[in-house]
Design a protein around this motif. Structure first.
Motif, PDB file in Angstrom:
ATOM      1  N   ALA A 190      -0.594 -11.929  -0.625  1.00  0.00           N
ATOM      2  CA  ALA A 190       0.720 -11.409  -0.932  1.00  0.00           C
ATOM      3  C   ALA A 190       1.274  -9.916  -1.162  1.00  0.00           C
ATOM      4  O   ALA A 190      -0.441  -9.204  -1.606  1.00  0.00           O
ATOM      5  N   MET A 191       1.961  -9.360  -1.121  1.00  0.00           N
ATOM      6  CA  MET A 191       2.536  -7.680  -1.302  1.00  0.00           C
ATOM      7  C   MET A 191       2.966  -7.815  -2.369  1.00  0.00           C
ATOM      8  O   MET A 191       4.547  -8.582  -1.601  1.00  0.00           O
ATOM      9  N   ALA A 192       3.364  -7.007  -2.410  1.00  0.00           N
ATOM     10  CA  ALA A 192       5.200  -6.488  -3.246  1.00  0.00           C
ATOM     11  C   ALA A 192       5.761  -5.634  -2.398  1.00  0.00           C
ATOM     12  O   ALA A 192       5.302  -5.230  -0.838  1.00  0.00           O
ATOM     13  N   PRO A 193       7.233  -5.342  -1.712  1.00  0.00           N
ATOM     14  CA  PRO A 193       8.112  -4.972  -0.930  1.00  0.00           C
ATOM     15  C   PRO A 193       7.559  -3.260  -0.927  1.00  0.00           C
ATOM     16  O   PRO A 193       7.738  -3.387   1.085  1.00  0.00           O
ATOM     17  N   GLU A 194       7.035  -2.559  -1.541  1.00  0.00           N
ATOM     18  CA  GLU A 194       6.792  -1.476  -1.227  1.00  0.00           C
ATOM     19  C   GLU A 194       5.464  -0.684  -1.066  1.00  0.00           C
ATOM     20  O   GLU A 194       4.775   0.227  -1.538  1.00  0.00           O
ATOM     21  N   THR A 195       4.963  -1.925  -0.582  1.00  0.00           N
ATOM     22  CA  THR A 195       2.832  -1.623  -0.104  1.00  0.00           C
ATOM     23  C   THR A 195       2.479  -1.325   0.983  1.00  0.00           C
ATOM     24  O   THR A 195       3.169  -1.822   1.392  1.00  0.00           O
ATOM     25  N   ASN A 196       1.849  -1.087   1.011  1.00  0.00           N
ATOM     26  CA  ASN A 196       0.098  -1.382   2.417  1.00  0.00           C
ATOM     27  C   ASN A 196      -0.618  -1.621   2.185  1.00  0.00           C
ATOM     28  O   ASN A 196      -1.391  -1.348   1.289  1.00  0.00           O
ATOM     29  N   VAL A 241      -5.106 -15.926  -5.548  1.00  0.00           N
ATOM     30  CA  VAL A 241      -3.915 -15.155  -5.219  1.00  0.00           C
ATOM     31  C   VAL A 241      -4.515 -13.905  -4.923  1.00  0.00           C
ATOM     32  O   VAL A 241      -4.462 -13.901  -5.979  1.00  0.00           O
ATOM     33  N   VAL A 242      -4.756 -12.982  -3.692  1.00  0.00           N
ATOM     34  CA  VAL A 242      -4.251 -11.492  -3.756  1.00  0.00           C
ATOM     35  C   VAL A 242      -3.544 -10.882  -3.423  1.00  0.00           C
ATOM     36  O   VAL A 242      -2.357 -10.825  -3.040  1.00  0.00           O
ATOM     37  N   TYR A 243      -2.136 -10.555  -4.473  1.00  0.00           N
ATOM     38  CA  TYR A 243      -1.744  -9.854  -4.669  1.00  0.00           C
ATOM     39  C   TYR A 243      -1.030  -7.896  -5.006  1.00  0.00           C
ATOM     40  O   TYR A 243      -1.525  -8.027  -6.262  1.00  0.00           O
ATOM     41  N   VAL A 244      -1.123  -8.074  -3.488  1.00  0.00           N
ATOM     42  CA  VAL A 244      -1.229  -6.175  -3.800  1.00  0.00           C
ATOM     43  C   VAL A 244       0.454  -5.465  -4.769  1.00  0.00           C
ATOM     44  O   VAL A 244       1.323  -5.371  -4.126  1.00  0.00           O
ATOM     45  N   SER A 245      -0.043  -5.119  -5.255  1.00  0.00           N
ATOM     46  CA  SER A 245       0.678  -4.454  -6.611  1.00  0.00           C
ATOM     47  C   SER A 245       1.042  -3.141  -7.667  1.00  0.00           C
ATOM     48  O   SER A 245      -0.408  -3.707  -7.076  1.00  0.00           O
ATOM     49  N   PRO A 246       1.915  -3.042  -8.018  1.00  0.00           N
ATOM     50  CA  PRO A 246       3.014  -3.398  -7.643  1.00  0.00           C
ATOM     51  C   PRO A 246       3.993  -2.114  -6.937  1.00  0.00           C
ATOM     52  O   PRO A 246       2.581  -2.046  -6.450  1.00  0.00           O
ATOM     53  N   ASN A 247       4.803  -1.807  -6.929  1.00  0.00           N
ATOM     54  CA  ASN A 247       5.649  -0.991  -5.475  1.00  0.00           C
ATOM     55  C   ASN A 247       5.025   0.103  -5.638  1.00  0.00           C
ATOM     56  O   ASN A 247       4.722   0.703  -6.814  1.00  0.00           O
ATOM     57  N   GLY A 248       3.945   0.826  -4.691  1.00  0.00           N
ATOM     58  CA  GLY A 248       3.300   1.449  -4.324  1.00  0.00           C
ATOM     59  C   GLY A 248       2.170   1.762  -4.193  1.00  0.00           C
ATOM     60  O   GLY A 248       1.519   2.927  -3.536  1.00  0.00           O
ATOM     61  N   ALA A 249       1.797   0.381  -4.728  1.00  0.00           N
ATOM     62  CA  ALA A 249       0.156   0.048  -4.158  1.00  0.00           C
ATOM     63  C   ALA A 249      -0.116  -0.295  -3.001  1.00  0.00           C
ATOM     64  O   ALA A 249       0.465   0.265  -2.302  1.00  0.00           O
ATOM     65  N   ARG A 250      -1.415  -0.546  -2.695  1.00  0.00           N
ATOM     66  CA  ARG A 250      -1.931   0.090  -1.287  1.00  0.00           C
ATOM     67  C   ARG A 250      -3.446  -1.135  -1.688  1.00  0.00           C
ATOM     68  O   ARG A 250      -4.251  -1.134  -2.731  1.00  0.00           O
ATOM     69  N   ALA A 251      -3.883  -1.634  -0.358  1.00  0.00           N
ATOM     70  CA  ALA A 251      -4.826  -2.731   0.383  1.00  0.00           C
ATOM     71  C   ALA A 251      -5.713  -1.639   1.045  1.00  0.00           C
ATOM     72  O   ALA A 251      -5.782  -2.152   1.723  1.00  0.00           O
ATOM     73  N   ALA A 252      -6.218  -0.987   0.640  1.00  0.00           N
ATOM     74  CA  ALA A 252      -7.040  -0.173   1.661  1.00  0.00           C
ATOM     75  C   ALA A 252      -8.310  -0.285   1.978  1.00  0.00           C
ATOM     76  O   ALA A 252      -8.998  -0.778   1.137  1.00  0.00           O
ATOM     77  N   SER A 253      -8.579  -0.280   2.842  1.00  0.00           N
ATOM     78  CA  SER A 253      -9.841  -0.140   3.969  1.00  0.00           C
ATOM     79  C   SER A 253     -10.868  -1.998   2.679  1.00  0.00           C
ATOM     80  O   SER A 253     -10.606  -2.584   3.163  1.00  0.00           O
TER      81      SER A 253
END
Length: 429
Positions: free
Chosen positions: A125-131, A100-112
């Motif tokens: 998966a992502m935390a609510p305040e991520t992009n 499972v890839v979990y983009v976290s915590p809030n404010g984190a990013r999965a760029a490029s």
């Protein structure tokens, strides 16, 4: 009877103590009460480079050795090297447990590169305040101006992203836009449009939502995450240090410092410190550079720059070769690493500053060292050559002279066979 009972009681206590010592390690490694297994949580909050690539491979192997039921990769990255990204994706695909890839915590990013890793996961998966997004490859270096090559790189990246998303039952068309249009989505937008699978504010909440989740793709299965114990594993110090070494700016700086240190030692032998520090810096810089894509033109410019600075000291071209050498050093720093990614690139400001700061002193130190070598000896018997003294004991032909504050036994060297005697008070060379 009492003694016998006492002995039995003592042996019973010792036996229980021994059993407790033997069982304690197993109990320490066993899941907590009510746990059905381990969810192995790995920190990946850095650029995607050879250091994090090695860390991910090692961590996934450890998770497999511990028979973890699930791996969670806590992702927060601006991107990184495509080669390291592909190695991480291959390690994820080879893992025996769901990843499972979990983009976290809030404010984190999965760029490029982070977006590719997210789409390659069994569960995204992502935390609510991520992009997530902005996955367009950027060509840096001498090939950056080639339009055909840029188009090929972008098309290859788009196809890779599309394949990853489609294989896991996600929105392949939208995933492609992350590459072709550098599209960026928030967690709610990504979930709504089918780019990710789950939004969760914490790892505990994530496990609750994944209980009974149907994984699609190559590792198709139904997850049972109720009761899993989360084991957090952060990036160890060893890999943190390695990440510093594989930074292109640091690697270039170490190489330059190493060359300068060795240059000073060569022209001023016996100082020891510059040579020792130079060797250490050069080895560390070369190790970091070996992990990065290096260009031939960058290496040639680096060698050429140092050679011109040294030549300036010997040929005295009034600074022409020295200035050219400094320019070559700066150019080598800008062209040495072909990372093709803005997240792992050299800083032009740093390279220019370092080139001027270190290239100039190197030229100056080399010139001074060469000049000092050409001057007359200042120590030992050689310094006496050409000195003028006064005869204190007549030279006939052997006597004594006073020179440089001391009496010396001297022998007269007559000119043209003349064996005349030199009396006290005569001046001699």
């Amino acid at each position: 009877m009492r003694r016998r009972r006492l002995r039995i009681w003592i042996w019973s206590v010792l036996a229980l103590a021994g059993a407790a010592v033997a069982v304690a390690p197993a109990l320490a490694q066993a899941p907590a009460s009510g746990s059905t297994g381990v969810a192995y949580s790995i920190q990946l909050q850095a650029t995607i480079d050879p250091a994090t690539e090695k860390w991910m491979g090692s961590a996934l192997d450890d998770a497999a050795n511990q028979d973890a039921k699930l791996v969670i990769i806590r992702l927060d990255t601006p991107g990184g090297l495509s080669d390291s990204m592909r190695s991480i994706i291959q390690d994820m695909a080879a893992a025996p447990m769901p990843v499972v890839v979990y983009v976290s915590p809030n404010g984190a990013r999965a760029a490029s590169a982070g977006a590719y890793i997210t789409e390659a996961a069994d569960v995204a998966a992502m935390a609510p305040e991520t992009n997530i997004g902005s996955a367009t490859p950027i060509a840096i270096g001498p090939t950056g101006g080639s339009e055909d090559l840029s188009r090929k790189i972008k098309n290859d990246a788009a196809a890779s992203m599309r394949a990853l998303a489609a294989a896991h039952g996600r929105n392949a068309r939208l995933a492609q836009l992350l590459v072709t249009q550098a599209k960026n989505l928030t967690a709610p937008e990504a979930k709504r449009d089918g780019l990710i699978d789950v939004i969760a504010p914490s790892q505990e909440s994530l496990l609750k939502k994944l209980d009974g989740f149907h994984v699609q793709g190559p590792n198709k299965q139904v997850l049972h995450t109720a009761g899993l114990e989360i084991e957090n594993h952060d990036l160890p110090l060893t890999y943190q240090l390695l990440e510093i070494l594989v930074n292109p700016n640091i690697a270039y700086l170490l190489i330059l410092l190493g060359l300068i240190g060795l240059g000073i030692e060569v022209f001023s032998p016996g100082l020891i410190a510059p040579g020792t520090l130079g060797v250490i810096s050069l080895l560390l810089g070369l190790y970091g550079s070996a992990q990065l894509p290096v260009t031939l033109v960058g290496v040639l410019l680096l060698v050429f720059g140092v050679a011109m600075i040294i030549a300036e000291a010997h040929l005295a071209t009034y600074g022409i070769l020295g200035a050219s050498g400094v320019v070559a050093l700066i150019a080598s720093g800008l062209l040495l690493y072909d990372t093709n990614n803005s997240a792992v690139e050299v800083s032009p400001v740093v390279i220019v500053f370092v080139g001027l700061l270190l290239g100039g002193p190197l030229a100056f130190a080399t010139e001074r060292a060469v000049r000092a070598r050409r001057q007359p000896k200042r120590t030992g018997w050689e310094e006496m050559i050409g000195a003028v003294g006064e005869v204190r004991e007549p030279l006939d032909p052997v006597g004594q002279i006073f020179v440089e504050g001391a009496l010396w036994r001297a022998q007269l060297r007559p000119a043209n066979g003349d064996r005349r005697r030199l009396e006290r008070g005569s001046r001699v060379r």
